[in-house]
Enzyme design. Structure first.
Site, mmCIF file in Angstrom:
data_model
loop_
_atom_site.group_PDB
_atom_site.id
_atom_site.type_symbol
_atom_site.label_atom_id
_atom_site.label_comp_id
_atom_site.label_asym_id
_atom_site.label_seq_id
_atom_site.Cartn_x
_atom_site.Cartn_y
_atom_site.Cartn_z
ATOM 1 N N LYS A 1 81.605 -39.115 138.361
ATOM 2 C CA LYS A 1 80.367 -39.254 137.850
ATOM 3 C C LYS A 1 79.793 -38.251 137.091
ATOM 4 C CE LYS A 1 78.455 -42.065 141.751
ATOM 5 N NZ LYS A 1 77.853 -41.744 143.232
ATOM 6 N N HIS B 1 74.807 -34.293 135.806
ATOM 7 C CA HIS B 1 73.431 -34.500 135.343
ATOM 8 C C HIS B 1 72.570 -33.358 135.715
ATOM 9 C CE1 HIS B 1 71.979 -35.832 139.216
ATOM 10 N NE2 HIS B 1 73.130 -36.606 139.062
ATOM 11 N N HIS C 1 72.118 -31.786 139.078
ATOM 12 C CA HIS C 1 73.255 -30.627 139.772
ATOM 13 C C HIS C 1 72.830 -29.169 139.195
ATOM 14 C CE1 HIS C 1 75.634 -34.525 139.602
ATOM 15 N NE2 HIS C 1 75.836 -34.024 141.034
HETATM 16 N N1 ARG Z 1 78.643 -33.973 146.738
HETATM 17 C C1 ARG Z 1 77.370 -33.845 147.424
HETATM 18 C C2 ARG Z 1 76.288 -34.175 146.503
HETATM 19 O O1 ARG Z 1 76.492 -34.462 145.403
HETATM 20 C C3 ARG Z 1 76.833 -32.393 147.633
HETATM 21 C C4 ARG Z 1 77.809 -31.426 148.411
HETATM 22 C C5 ARG Z 1 77.190 -30.676 149.250
HETATM 23 N N2 ARG Z 1 78.063 -29.616 149.886
HETATM 24 C C6 ARG Z 1 78.468 -30.096 151.413
HETATM 25 N N3 ARG Z 1 79.207 -29.284 151.796
HETATM 26 N N4 ARG Z 1 77.819 -31.241 151.796
HETATM 27 O O2 ARG Z 1 75.144 -34.727 146.887
#
Ligand code: ARG
Length: 566
Positions: free
Chosen positions: A129, A132, A135
């Site tokens: 993805k 954006h 983030h």
């Molecule tokens: N990949 C997740 C997202 O984009 C965030 C991950 C955050 N870290 C975790 N250990 N859950 O929403």
């Protein structure tokens, strides 16, 4: 050395407590104000608010209190004028602060965290993805917290917990095999992966077979099928290649990219552990841990088809990290939308009997929009972070070209200031508040923005270039009002750093820097520096050097590149 203001606040709390009035740190701080005219002192305590509780007239309170401030380090005198108690700092202490800063390029740092390791889980995009605006918060807040921790003596492990596992990869693998090719992905990069994913999602709604095909494809991946793994690995590389460019521009690095996939084979043991501890319950076919006592919905551990979920992967990751790094704390920076998720699985870890669950910290932040539009990832009009950064650099380039056409390295400076502007903007307000990005505010060289701070920093650097080394005798120098005010602020830096870390709040640093810049610019405009002579000139150059150190260290903490020239 403690700063004068903090010493004074503590002394005041002590004096009031002796009079039967116990106040918190922030309540005491709220009692004080800065006199509008520096001749009235460096700090003032209006006694009107105290009149009711102390049952005395304000002038009486002020004159009674005045006698309680003898022998306070850094304080020359306390003077009662009407209902006000005015404090004058001792100039020798101000001169000493400047010397102290000059002696320590890492002024503000500490050894508070010596011997402790903190894991920071931040940025963590879902691969395949685009990166954006959504983030930006986690990426820059996480990085700033890491810098703060290191500055305070902690060891840190910066973890990019990539979202690189789950049924969506079954869909992608299927779509790739049927509708794309290596050449197409090579050319299109993440855009091509997004195209495939969107196409799959559009078709699967009416096609049960397709849905099943994706499940099968993910199953193969989970079982370690070589071809599937290779394709998945390829998607990851394509994604990281693009993310790395953004991280490089932001000056951010990670110690680990172990994402969700890394934990997939560590899941069964953890699920078994939860079951063995009697915490697992069936709920409509799914396996959950009930959290009724905590007033939360159950935490989902396994789907009805037995596959693991986001919370279960996080639990497995935390247990693994504790073993691997023996962390003092493990900090997760994500949008506030995930607060429940973290509260739930933190509770599960606690219920599993792990005391270290107390060291799990979720640091949430609000949403960011551009011109009022929300940037949800599923809408078509996402603002890509690369585009935003590139535009900021371009706009800053224009300003620099116009104002300083003769500068060398214009492109490099535009990059530092443009990227810095976006980062500063993202760190300018309490993280939990929703914010709106607007070019005019973010790029201002005069207002409360990154370029203003970088510009002020460069101004202090230019004084040092022209004025020579900050050396020479300044003992006995009597700083003027502007100087005392600036020094007082600089002296607050170490405490400000501590507070920013304790509250996981980088905006405390950005706001502090704005205050330093405002005071430095007042000093710069009202006091002659290079045209002065003797001790005054020497002292003012030293003060510029001390400011240079403090703003520079503050910018480092925020993760913004310093520019010695603009
Ligand atoms: N990949 C997740 C997202 O984009 C965030 C991950 C955050 N870290 C975790 N250990 N859950 O929403």
């Amino acid at each position: 050395m403690r700063d004068n203001k903090t010493v004074l606040m503590e002394k005041t709390a002590e004096i009031l407590a002796a009079k039967g009035l116990t106040l918190s740190e922030s309540e005491v701080a709220a009692l004080f104000e800065k006199p509008s005219d520096p001749k009235l002192g460096d700090l003032a305590l209006p006694c009107f608010k105290l009149a009711r509780t102390l049952r005395q007239a304000p002038p009486k309170i002020a004159s009674d209190l005045a006698s309680c401030y003898e022998d306070v380090p850094g304080l020359a005198r306390a003077e009662a004028v009407g209902g006000y108690l005015n404090f004058f700092y001792d100039s020798a202490s101000s001169v000493k602060v400047v010397e102290e800063i000059l002696a320590d390029p890492r002024y503000g740092s500490s050894r508070e965290g010596k011997g402790k390791t903190v894991c920071l889980d931040f940025s963590s995009p879902n691969i395949a993805k685009r990166f954006h605006l959504g983030h930006l918060g986690t990426t820059v807040i996480g990085n700033a917290l890491r810098n703060l921790l290191n500055f305070c003596g902690y060891e840190t492990v910066a973890i990019n917990h990539l979202g690189d596992w789950g049924t969506q990869f079954g869909k992608l693998i299927y779509a790739y095999k049927h509708w794309s090719s290596k050449t197409q992905v090579e050319e299109g990069g993440i855009d091509e992966l997004v195209r495939l994913y969107v196409k799959f999602c559009n078709l699967e709604a009416e096609d049960a077979d397709l849905k099943q095909a994706a499940r099968d494809a993910f199953h193969l991946l989970e079982e370690g099928d070589e071809e599937s793994l290779e394709i998945w690995q390829y998607f990851k590389e394509i994604s990281l290649r693009e993310y790395e460019k953004t991280y490089k521009l932001l000056g951010i690095t990670f110690d680990s990219y172990n994402g969700e996939a890394f934990f997939s084979d560590k899941m069964p043991a953890v699920v078994e552990e939860i079951r063995a501890k009697g915490l697992l319950e069936l709920d409509n076919g799914a396996s959950v841990v009930r959290l009724d006592e905590e007033n939360m919905p159950p935490c989902l551990i396994l789907k009805s088809d037995g596959s693991t979920l986001y919370p279960s992967r996080d639990i497995a990751a935390a247990i693994w990290r504790k073993k691997e790094y023996d962390f003092h704390k493990c900090i997760y920076v994500t949008s506030a939308g995930q607060s429940l998720h973290f509260a739930q699985w933190f509770s599960v870890v606690r219920r599993m009997g792990y005391e270290w669950a107390e060291g799990l910290v979720h640091v949430p932040y609000g949403t960011m929009s551009v011109g009022g539009e929300k940037l949800a990832s599923r809408t078509g009009n996402v603002v890509l972070l690369d585009d935003l950064l590139a535009e900021a650099v371009r706009k800053c380039g224009e300003v620099i070209e116009e104002k300083h056409p003769d500068l060398e390295n214009k492109q490099d400076i535009a990059e530092a200031v443009g990227v810095g502007a976006v980062v500063f903007n993202a760190l300018a307000n309490s993280r939990i508040k929703d914010s709106d990005f607007n070019w005019e505010d973010a790029l201002s060289f005069e207002g409360n923005a990154g370029p203003y701070v970088q510009y002020t920093y460069a101004r202090s650097a230019s004084i040092l270039r022209k004025g020579g080394a900050p050396e020479g005798e300044t003992e006995g120098y009597e700083p003027c009002g502007e100087e005392t005010a600036l020094i007082g602020k600089l002296a607050e830096f170490p405490d400000t750093v501590k507070r920013a870390l304790a509250e996981y709040e980088p905006s405390i640093i950005s706001r502090y820097l704005l205050a330093v810049c405002a005071l430095f610019n007042q000093f710069y405009h009202n006091c002659r520096i290079l045209n002065e002579e003797g001790m005054t000139r020497t002292f003012r150059i030293k003060l510029a050097a001390a400011t240079h150190t403090v703003i520079g260290n503050g910018l480092d903490l925020l993760g913004i590149r310093r520019t010695e020239e603009i």
